[in-house]
Structures are given as C-alpha cells and as structure tokens.
Scaffold this motif. Structure first.
Motif, PDB file in Angstrom:
ATOM      1  N   LYS A  63       0.850  -1.183   0.000  1.00  0.00           N
ATOM      2  CA  LYS A  63       0.000   0.000   0.000  1.00  0.00           C
ATOM      3  C   LYS A  63       0.886   1.234   0.000  1.00  0.00           C
ATOM      4  CE  LYS A  63      -3.714   2.454   2.422  1.00  0.00           C
ATOM      5  NZ  LYS A  63      -4.693   2.451   3.529  1.00  0.00           N
ATOM      6  N   TRP A  64       0.615   2.154  -0.932  1.00  0.00           N
ATOM      7  CA  TRP A  64       1.346   3.414  -0.986  1.00  0.00           C
ATOM      8  C   TRP A  64       0.491   4.490  -0.336  1.00  0.00           C
ATOM      9  CZ3 TRP A  64       4.863   4.592  -5.707  1.00  0.00           C
ATOM     10  CH2 TRP A  64       5.576   3.445  -6.055  1.00  0.00           C
ATOM     11  N   ASP A  65       1.124   5.260   0.553  1.00  0.00           N
ATOM     12  CA  ASP A  65       0.368   6.316   1.217  1.00  0.00           C
ATOM     13  C   ASP A  65       1.333   7.311   1.846  1.00  0.00           C
ATOM     14  OD1 ASP A  65      -1.838   7.740   2.072  1.00  0.00           O
ATOM     15  OD2 ASP A  65      -2.840   5.994   2.920  1.00  0.00           O
ATOM     16  N   LEU A  66       0.808   8.467   2.205  1.00  0.00           N
ATOM     17  CA  LEU A  66       1.578   9.453   2.949  1.00  0.00           C
ATOM     18  C   LEU A  66       1.628   9.017   4.414  1.00  0.00           C
ATOM     19  CD1 LEU A  66       0.035  12.621   1.314  1.00  0.00           C
ATOM     20  CD2 LEU A  66       2.406  11.856   1.049  1.00  0.00           C
ATOM     21  N   PRO A  67       2.789   9.017   5.036  1.00  0.00           N
ATOM     22  CA  PRO A  67       2.921   8.529   6.415  1.00  0.00           C
ATOM     23  C   PRO A  67       2.468   9.567   7.443  1.00  0.00           C
ATOM     24  CG  PRO A  67       5.056   9.206   5.601  1.00  0.00           C
ATOM     25  CD  PRO A  67       4.091   9.364   4.446  1.00  0.00           C
ATOM     26  N   THR A  68       1.171   9.825   7.461  1.00  0.00           N
ATOM     27  CA  THR A  68       0.636  10.847   8.364  1.00  0.00           C
ATOM     28  C   THR A  68       0.780  10.458   9.837  1.00  0.00           C
ATOM     29  OG1 THR A  68      -1.563   9.849   8.077  1.00  0.00           O
ATOM     30  CG2 THR A  68      -1.000  11.720   6.662  1.00  0.00           C
ATOM     31  N   ASP A  69       0.967   9.159  10.106  1.00  0.00           N
ATOM     32  CA  ASP A  69       1.178   8.708  11.478  1.00  0.00           C
ATOM     33  C   ASP A  69       2.656   8.472  11.766  1.00  0.00           C
ATOM     34  OD1 ASP A  69       1.560   6.524   9.877  1.00  0.00           O
ATOM     35  OD2 ASP A  69       0.194   5.198  10.953  1.00  0.00           O
ATOM     36  N   ASN A  70       3.524   8.997  10.862  1.00  0.00           N
ATOM     37  CA  ASN A  70       4.976   8.860  10.995  1.00  0.00           C
ATOM     38  C   ASN A  70       5.445   7.411  10.973  1.00  0.00           C
ATOM     39  OD1 ASN A  70       5.522  11.623  11.070  1.00  0.00           O
ATOM     40  ND2 ASN A  70       5.228  11.735  13.276  1.00  0.00           N
ATOM     41  N   LYS A  71       4.713   6.564  10.246  1.00  0.00           N
ATOM     42  CA  LYS A  71       5.120   5.179  10.043  1.00  0.00           C
ATOM     43  C   LYS A  71       4.903   4.824   8.579  1.00  0.00           C
ATOM     44  CE  LYS A  71       2.449   3.487  13.324  1.00  0.00           C
ATOM     45  NZ  LYS A  71       1.829   2.509  14.267  1.00  0.00           N
TER      46      LYS A  71
ATOM     47  N   ASP B 273       6.435   5.253   1.048  1.00  0.00           N
ATOM     48  CA  ASP B 273       5.775   6.264   1.867  1.00  0.00           C
ATOM     49  C   ASP B 273       6.752   7.392   2.240  1.00  0.00           C
ATOM     50  OD1 ASP B 273       3.606   4.493   1.791  1.00  0.00           O
ATOM     51  OD2 ASP B 273       4.300   3.456   3.574  1.00  0.00           O
ATOM     52  N   TYR B 274       8.002   7.024   2.520  1.00  0.00           N
ATOM     53  CA  TYR B 274       9.037   8.026   2.778  1.00  0.00           C
ATOM     54  C   TYR B 274       9.160   8.967   1.575  1.00  0.00           C
ATOM     55  CZ  TYR B 274      11.221   5.501   6.769  1.00  0.00           C
ATOM     56  OH  TYR B 274      11.502   4.898   7.975  1.00  0.00           O
ATOM     57  N   GLN B 275       9.267   8.371   0.387  1.00  0.00           N
ATOM     58  CA  GLN B 275       9.530   9.190  -0.799  1.00  0.00           C
ATOM     59  C   GLN B 275       8.338  10.055  -1.185  1.00  0.00           C
ATOM     60  OE1 GLN B 275      12.461   8.474  -0.509  1.00  0.00           O
ATOM     61  NE2 GLN B 275      12.379   6.293  -0.043  1.00  0.00           N
TER      62      GLN B 275
ATOM     63  N   GLU C  74      20.112  -3.870  -3.643  1.00  0.00           N
ATOM     64  CA  GLU C  74      21.323  -4.680  -3.660  1.00  0.00           C
ATOM     65  C   GLU C  74      21.055  -6.147  -3.337  1.00  0.00           C
ATOM     66  OE1 GLU C  74      20.465  -2.912   0.254  1.00  0.00           O
ATOM     67  OE2 GLU C  74      20.784  -2.051  -1.732  1.00  0.00           O
ATOM     68  N   GLU C  75      19.885  -6.449  -2.799  1.00  0.00           N
ATOM     69  CA  GLU C  75      19.506  -7.830  -2.502  1.00  0.00           C
ATOM     70  C   GLU C  75      18.508  -8.376  -3.525  1.00  0.00           C
ATOM     71  OE1 GLU C  75      18.084  -7.829   1.491  1.00  0.00           O
ATOM     72  OE2 GLU C  75      20.049  -7.422   2.367  1.00  0.00           O
ATOM     73  N   GLY C  76      18.265  -7.603  -4.579  1.00  0.00           N
ATOM     74  CA  GLY C  76      17.337  -8.037  -5.618  1.00  0.00           C
ATOM     75  C   GLY C  76      15.883  -7.870  -5.244  1.00  0.00           C
ATOM     76  N   GLU C  77      15.605  -7.106  -4.191  1.00  0.00           N
ATOM     77  CA  GLU C  77      14.237  -6.882  -3.730  1.00  0.00           C
ATOM     78  C   GLU C  77      13.680  -5.587  -4.331  1.00  0.00           C
ATOM     79  OE1 GLU C  77      12.504  -8.955  -1.859  1.00  0.00           O
ATOM     80  OE2 GLU C  77      14.158 -10.366  -1.582  1.00  0.00           O
ATOM     81  N   GLY C  78      12.358  -5.557  -4.550  1.00  0.00           N
ATOM     82  CA  GLY C  78      11.719  -4.345  -5.038  1.00  0.00           C
ATOM     83  C   GLY C  78      11.840  -3.219  -4.025  1.00  0.00           C
ATOM     84  N   HIS C  79      12.084  -2.012  -4.515  1.00  0.00           N
ATOM     85  CA  HIS C  79      12.310  -0.867  -3.638  1.00  0.00           C
ATOM     86  C   HIS C  79      11.868   0.383  -4.377  1.00  0.00           C
ATOM     87  CE1 HIS C  79      14.102   1.533  -0.515  1.00  0.00           C
ATOM     88  NE2 HIS C  79      15.077   1.996  -1.268  1.00  0.00           N
ATOM     89  N   ALA C  80      11.402   1.401  -3.658  1.00  0.00           N
ATOM     90  CA  ALA C  80      10.977   2.660  -4.264  1.00  0.00           C
ATOM     91  C   ALA C  80      11.868   3.795  -3.772  1.00  0.00           C
ATOM     92  CB  ALA C  80       9.515   2.954  -3.924  1.00  0.00           C
ATOM     93  N   VAL C  81      12.282   4.645  -4.705  1.00  0.00           N
ATOM     94  CA  VAL C  81      13.093   5.816  -4.378  1.00  0.00           C
ATOM     95  C   VAL C  81      12.483   7.024  -5.091  1.00  0.00           C
ATOM     96  CG1 VAL C  81      15.208   4.480  -4.054  1.00  0.00           C
ATOM     97  CG2 VAL C  81      14.667   5.396  -6.318  1.00  0.00           C
ATOM     98  N   LEU C  82      12.979   8.194  -4.745  1.00  0.00           N
ATOM     99  CA  LEU C  82      12.551   9.416  -5.423  1.00  0.00           C
ATOM    100  C   LEU C  82      13.715   9.937  -6.249  1.00  0.00           C
ATOM    101  CD1 LEU C  82      10.306  11.554  -5.783  1.00  0.00           C
ATOM    102  CD2 LEU C  82      11.364  12.826  -3.903  1.00  0.00           C
TER     103      LEU C  82
END
Length: 212
Positions: A110-118, A123-125, A150-158
């Motif tokens: 789930k993609w969302d804005l971390p309004t609860d700081n989690k 969500d960070y980006q 680096e471990e071949g896992e899916g990841h999101a960046v900005l």
C-alpha cells in the motif's frame, strides 16, 4: 569464547565505523554548496505498467499524481535547492519509523503518505516529494521510481532530475546519491507528460545495462 568475544567486538566496531562514515557523508552534504555533477538517466520511452498500489494511491490523492506540463521537467540546481533536498531527505528519514505494509495496514503493498509517521520505502519518498513541492520545487521533476535493491528486492526511491544530473532520495541513507552510484537496478518510473509510467530498461549505471 575469547575468540568469539573478540570477533563480536571487532564486528561491532566495524559497524560503528561504517555508520560514522555514512553520517559524515550526510553531514558533508549539508555543508556542500552544490553536489558534484552526474549523468542523467536515459528513459527509453517505452510505456510501463504502473504499480497497482500507486494507482490506488492516485485514486485517493489525485493532487499528488497530477502532472502539470507547465512545470519544469528539470530543476535548475542552486545551492539553496541542494540544501532543501538534503534537509528534507534527512528530516523524513529521521521522523518516519520504518514498518512493513503488512504490519501497518494488513496488506502486502500500500502506498500512502505517512501521516502517522510510520511507513515503508515508498511512503518516505511520497512525503519527501510532497514537502519539496510545498517549498516550490516542481513535482514534475521529482519522479517516483521502482528499482531492485542490492539484494534483488523491489524498492521505491525518489529521483530528482536536475541540471546537475539525476539524484536519488532514499530512506536507506541520508546521503543523496547520483543515480548511478546506488548499486540499484532501475526498472521504471512515473512519466513527466501524463500519469503513464515509463520503462528504465533495467539500467544499473551510466555505462552498464542489465536485462529486465
């Protein structure tokens, strides 16, 4: 037992050294007037399927996904803008607590804005882009990007596209890196014409290309 204790202490000391180096690098960026120039990633123009969780996010936060073609597609880098990027990257990385979507929302993704700081990587980006856009940077030049880490896992960046080249804001480090120095495989990102995503072809560095 003595050898085990010695090994453990050496390992801990080495980890502390690496952590200190990362902190010094991030601190040095705050003081730097401008980053070293880097290359821009080549977008091959092929359409790519958007992340399903991104589509859901856009249905709930249309303003965060809208593409204004009147905005600049590339940011003119200045010392002040570099300072903004570094400060926002560090602030969000510091303030948001990492938690998986399953633990947070009870779903796999789930993609969302971390309004609860989690939140997790995307969500960070999303929050970084929101804060930078509120400071006047063009959202069109800040692209949510999917990579394999680096471990071949899916990841999101900005990815922030600038006149100095393309830089990556990441929750794994508070140092903003040129895209080609992250050791990531770049899969796809938002387009800057409309909400259609585009393929990055599995590029790993400015000179090395991997298969998708």
């Amino acid at each position: 037992m003595t050898n085990l204790v010695t090994y453990t202490l050496k390992t801990a000391a080495l980890g502390a050294v690496f952590a200190m180096m990362a902190m010094l690098s991030a601190n040095a960026q705050v003081m730097a007037s401008l980053p070293s120039p880097t290359e821009s990633i080549e977008v091959n123009g092929r359409k790519a399927k958007p992340v399903s969780a991104w589509v859901d996010f856009c249905n709930r936060h249309a303003e965060e996904c809208a593409v204004d073609t009147n905005e600049a597609a590339v940011i003119t880098m200045t010392p002040n803008i570099w300072k903004q990027l570094v400060q926002v990257n560090r602030k969000v990385n510091r303030d948001v607590k990492p938690v998986t979507d399953m633990d947070h929302w009870g779903v796999a993704d789930k993609w969302d804005l971390p309004t609860d700081n989690k939140g997790d990587c995307e969500d960070y980006q999303l929050l970084k882009r929101k804060l930078l856009a509120e400071q006047g940077l063009p959202r069109r030049a800040m692209r949510m990007t999917v990579v394999l880490d680096e471990e071949g896992e899916g990841h999101a960046v900005l990815m922030v596209r600038t006149t100095q080249g393309d830089y990556i804001l990441d929750n794994k480090t508070s140092a903003i890196l040129p895209w080609g120095e992250t050791n990531y495989v770049y899969v796809k990102q938002e387009g800057n014409i409309d909400q259609q995503w585009v393929s990055l072809g599995g590029v790993t560095s400015p000179t090395t290309t991997a298969k998708n």
